[in-house]
Scaffold this motif. Structure first.
Motif, mmCIF file in Angstrom:
data_model
loop_
_atom_site.group_PDB
_atom_site.id
_atom_site.type_symbol
_atom_site.label_atom_id
_atom_site.label_comp_id
_atom_site.label_asym_id
_atom_site.label_seq_id
_atom_site.Cartn_x
_atom_site.Cartn_y
_atom_site.Cartn_z
ATOM 1 N N UNK A 58 10.361 11.588 3.309
ATOM 2 C CA UNK A 58 9.424 12.436 3.905
ATOM 3 C C UNK A 58 8.752 13.490 3.006
ATOM 4 N N UNK A 59 7.401 13.569 2.811
ATOM 5 C CA UNK A 59 7.050 14.683 1.914
ATOM 6 C C UNK A 59 7.061 15.838 2.567
ATOM 7 N N UNK A 60 6.511 16.776 1.753
ATOM 8 C CA UNK A 60 6.730 18.394 2.202
ATOM 9 C C UNK A 60 5.716 18.740 3.336
ATOM 10 N N UNK A 61 4.687 17.907 3.296
ATOM 11 C CA UNK A 61 3.478 18.169 4.450
ATOM 12 C C UNK A 61 4.003 17.728 5.658
ATOM 13 N N UNK B 67 -1.969 2.703 -3.924
ATOM 14 C CA UNK B 67 -2.086 3.818 -3.071
ATOM 15 C C UNK B 67 -0.708 4.396 -2.928
ATOM 16 N N UNK B 68 -0.584 5.796 -2.370
ATOM 17 C CA UNK B 68 0.490 6.544 -2.252
ATOM 18 C C UNK B 68 0.503 7.514 -1.077
ATOM 19 N N UNK B 69 1.545 7.869 -0.825
ATOM 20 C CA UNK B 69 1.492 8.797 0.455
ATOM 21 C C UNK B 69 1.017 8.704 1.574
ATOM 22 N N UNK B 70 1.440 7.543 2.257
ATOM 23 C CA UNK B 70 1.103 6.968 3.524
ATOM 24 C C UNK B 70 1.678 8.132 4.526
ATOM 25 N N UNK B 71 0.871 7.802 5.872
ATOM 26 C CA UNK B 71 1.382 8.576 7.071
ATOM 27 C C UNK B 71 2.762 7.832 7.439
ATOM 28 N N UNK B 72 3.676 8.763 7.787
ATOM 29 C CA UNK B 72 4.815 8.466 7.745
ATOM 30 C C UNK B 72 5.065 7.437 9.038
ATOM 31 N N UNK C 78 4.907 9.976 3.864
ATOM 32 C CA UNK C 78 6.121 9.741 3.109
ATOM 33 C C UNK C 78 5.723 9.284 1.656
ATOM 34 N N UNK C 79 6.601 9.243 0.633
ATOM 35 C CA UNK C 79 6.492 8.954 -0.592
ATOM 36 C C UNK C 79 6.294 7.145 -0.703
ATOM 37 N N UNK C 80 5.508 6.666 -0.208
ATOM 38 C CA UNK C 80 5.389 5.252 -0.280
ATOM 39 C C UNK C 80 4.229 5.062 -1.326
ATOM 40 N N UNK C 81 4.294 3.792 -1.759
ATOM 41 C CA UNK C 81 3.249 3.181 -2.733
ATOM 42 C C UNK C 81 3.183 1.966 -2.529
ATOM 43 N N UNK C 82 1.783 1.416 -2.287
ATOM 44 C CA UNK C 82 1.665 -0.186 -2.566
ATOM 45 C C UNK C 82 0.639 -0.519 -3.546
ATOM 46 N N UNK C 83 0.823 -1.575 -4.317
ATOM 47 C CA UNK C 83 0.169 -1.930 -5.319
ATOM 48 C C UNK C 83 -0.815 -3.079 -4.736
ATOM 49 N N UNK C 84 -2.459 -2.997 -5.130
ATOM 50 C CA UNK C 84 -3.147 -3.707 -4.475
ATOM 51 C C UNK C 84 -3.932 -4.593 -5.684
ATOM 52 N N UNK C 85 -3.968 -6.083 -5.738
ATOM 53 C CA UNK C 85 -4.397 -6.473 -6.825
ATOM 54 C C UNK C 85 -5.630 -7.528 -6.067
ATOM 55 N N UNK C 86 -6.665 -7.755 -6.985
ATOM 56 C CA UNK C 86 -7.746 -8.196 -6.656
ATOM 57 C C UNK C 86 -7.429 -9.775 -6.083
ATOM 58 N N UNK C 87 -8.149 -10.212 -5.015
ATOM 59 C CA UNK C 87 -8.002 -11.540 -4.403
ATOM 60 C C UNK C 87 -6.707 -11.651 -3.673
#
Lengths: 482, 482
Positions: free
Chosen positions: A386-389, A372-377, A393-402
């Motif tokens: 901070x993104x142009x919108x 997941x990326x581009x979360x609310x600041x 913000x240019x954040x990212x989370x990697x989510x794994x099963x379990x």
């Protein structure tokens, strides 16, 4: 190393076949006064020692029992039994250490099955069980793969400080470090605690993250990573939290968010593939254990994949990349949300995602690891770009099963003015972080990085479910034995 | 990683010759409004960018100055100048970050020579200097070589706890860790501090060594090593002490003292050879710096060997192995001792050796790394194996030129009764270490290990002289900035 391990002997047995060799290890079992299963920790596999009791003193035979340690000299012969290539016909046996039988029977070394809780209370002995031998060998392989991956890709290992004067990030959740005699804390004239008299001349804490210091290093060395202990004084007694855990934090100059996601995906796949390639025996054992565990669960709670299968699938698939905004749409429109099946209903854009939402996306909707990326600041840290919108913000989370979130990261805010504004908005003290701001003053560059908790990854790879079972000596509320 | 580092471009320049490529980095110098020396931290070498100022806006040219960061697109061509294989003819230059010139001139980024003290005060910026780039790249190589050596030899990496309830070893020199509000420390009914109410429910400290916990792991896994931060609350403001430093501690089941010495020698040689093989450019820079340093010294204080020469000699020679008793004989009979040239005269068997004695043995008498072994039991720790003479223990110290002790270790006392007696004699609390004693009860085995301070080794390899200059953010009395 001159001594051969049991792993080497079993792997390269052709080199020693029909030779006399010396082996060392602990007795796992002694069957029929004839067959010793000897283990030295190098592998989950035992080496079978065949004892003709007529050739040995009764006293020696009587001391061979579970947990005793031996030195054995004997001839390597092809094994008659199933499941092993060779065995040793003992010519000489030396008892290195008896097992103090009576006391042993109060420990986890008595030959029967023990609960994980009981094993945890004897963390100093659980290294000698098959399960924890496997877990800690895999933990080693994961750690070594981490260093190998980064070294191969021209990252430099940086040790950021454990004791830190900065508490900008983790106020309230940090452990204090002091050299004061707590019965006699010096005070200033106006009655305040006089930290100027403490060892470091200021208030100090245990670090919650090496990221900010790591960024300064990346601003000179280009690509760096940390791999060290971090701390949370959070009173969480769960299967997912430790007060002391090991964190890996790469930081890369000139990388943007997409580069960062690529790096995270390459990194995770490299490490998991390394374990698949190098820990076959241990993984097979853990895979079987995982299967047995599933059988004790209700049908609906069972994992869809076996452990090894799950690891192979993660390596094979491209991670699904989804913006936070898309993810919210998916969740809002999901049957689960509409039927009120989430404990925390998803109501609108802007809410933070809970573990149940992350797992829905990964396990039900996409059936794949998800980034997941581009979360609310508002729900992310001050240092994220901070993104142009102006909303995300240019954040990212990697989510794994379990597991849910296994990696969290971002492109960093490289613009001094925007960073300062965000710090003001989020009440982060600018003066305390003067050195961090400096990196945005003198040749600031786009850069990005992420953090990964080692223990979360080891949980994923081993199929264990309690984080206390994948670190040698867990530190948790009210518990710091050993 | 998709981006090419300057190291890769310079190494594999044939792959990119006559192609357009994109490079990123910081400006080290900008000569004659034409030649940019660009560095990205991947190597000490700069990439030369040739700028034809007629092709670029004046504004861009004006912003190219030391410390600014750039993205450059251009063609790789063979270099006309000496000292570089290729250079880039710039077609496009993007200024990523200016250098805030006025503020820069108050920092170490201004283009002139700075003292190590000044650089230390700006530890967050010193990564961008040639010297500290080299030092921290070498530190990385040393760390990676440590992991590689142990992995290759079937050791497992173990993370022993940083926060510990045990203070058997380091009483008085340990930092306290607490979650108490120091203004409001809870007390028991009889007025004592009520540690039961602290986070861990007991008094806790920062570890001084992972050895004892590491031994328990070796008693199951066979060969293990730790590599983590350790702490000393010692008020020593010297060039050799840090309050926080990184220690490497292998521990091997079934090893005796001789095996331990072999391991230490193999280990040190492997790591140093790895650095010689993998850090050529950085070592050459450090070698030159070392040579310059020597010139500022009085003739008698100068090193006999150059830096690289010294490293090569350590790898080539077999370390001299000498018992403590022999060493005392040598020292007693030395001219230095007889003429009263030692600050601490050597008077008899039993005295602890000072740094000056160690250096005499290494640098004058043997002109070789020296391993001393079998020390008087009174001057060594409780866990070391008592020899048959009842006077000495199976301890070993590895002594290096210019550094003195670089490794200290021993075979451990594996006999429960002897260990208990030694603990009693040395006032070590048996009850607190119940778990340590357990390892001697259930299949105790001979085992041995040692400790090495990473920073000492990095000092040796880089030729630096102050330990604060080989760790990114040093922690020392009255100093915990960053």
């Amino acid at each position: 190393m001159k001594k051969q391990t049991i792993k080497e002997i079993l792997q390269d047995y052709k080199k020693v076949l029909h030779h006399d060799i010396t082996v060392y290890g602990w007795v796992r079992t002694f069957r029929a006064n004839r067959f010793i299963a000897l283990n030295d920790g190098s592998t989950i596999n035992n080496l079978q020692i065949v004892v003709d009791f007529e050739n040995f003193d009764e006293e020696i035979i009587s001391k061979i029992s579970t947990a005793a340690s031996l030195k054995v000299v004997g001839e390597v012969v092809e094994s008659q039994g199933a499941g092993q290539s060779v065995e040793i016909v003992a010519k000489k046996i030396i008892i290195l250490g008896d097992n103090f039988t009576e006391e042993r029977d109060k420990t986890i070394l008595q030959p029967k099955k023990h609960s994980l809780e009981v094993l945890r209370d004897q963390a100093h002995l659980r290294f000698r069980t098959n399960l924890f031998g496997a877990v800690f060998r895999v933990r080693h392989a994961v750690s070594f793969a981490v260093h190998s991956f980064f070294n191969k890709n021209q990252f430099f290992y940086i040790n950021t400080p454990v004791i830190t004067g900065a508490d900008a990030e983790g106020a309230g959740e940090m452990f204090g470090v002091t050299n004061f005699d707590l019965n006699n804390i010096p005070r200033t004239e106006d009655g305040e605690i006089d930290f100027a008299q403490d060892f470091f001349g200021r208030k100090t804490n245990l670090t919650v993250s090496g990221q900010l210091e790591g960024e300064t290093a990346a601003m000179g060395l280009g690509r760096i990573y940390t791999f060290g202990p971090t701390f949370r004084a959070e009173n969480s007694n769960t299967t997912r939290h430790l007060a002391e855990f090991w964190m890996i934090e790469p930081e890369v100059a000139f990388n943007n968010l997409e580069d960062n996601i690529d790096l995270a995906e390459d990194f995770l796949k490299y490490v998991i593939q390394y374990v698949l390639d190098n820990c076959k025996d241990d993984l097979e054992f853990l895979d079987k254990r995982f299967e047995e565990e599933q059988k004790t669960k209700a049908e609906k709670d069972r994992a869809k994949e076996g452990l090894i299968e799950k690891l192979q699938n993660v390596v094979a698939k491209r991670f699904k990349r989804v913006s936070y905004t898309e993810a919210i749409e998916i969740l809002l429109n999901s049957k689960e949300n509409k039927k009120g099946k989430f404990q925390y209903p998803v109501e609108s854009w802007g809410t933070d995602l809970q573990s149940e939402h992350e797992r829905y996306l990964v396990e039900k909707h996409f059936e794949s690891p998800v980034v997941l990326f581009d979360y609310p600041k508002e729900i992310k840290a001050f240092y994220m770009k901070l993104n142009e919108d102006n909303k995300t913000v240019a954040a990212m989370d990697v989510l794994f099963p379990g597991i849910g979130e296994i990696i969290g990261g971002s492109e960093r805010e490289a613009r001094l003015d925007v960073l300062k504004q965000k710090m003001a908005d989020m009440h982060v003290d600018e003066h305390e972080l003067w050195w961090y701001l400096d990196t945005r003053k003198f040749g600031s560059v786009p850069h990005a990085g992420f953090g990964l908790g080692l223990e979360r990854l080891v949980l994923f790879v081993t199929g264990m479910t309690n984080i206390r079972d994948v670190i040698p000596f867990p530190r948790t509320p009210k518990s710091a034995e050993f």
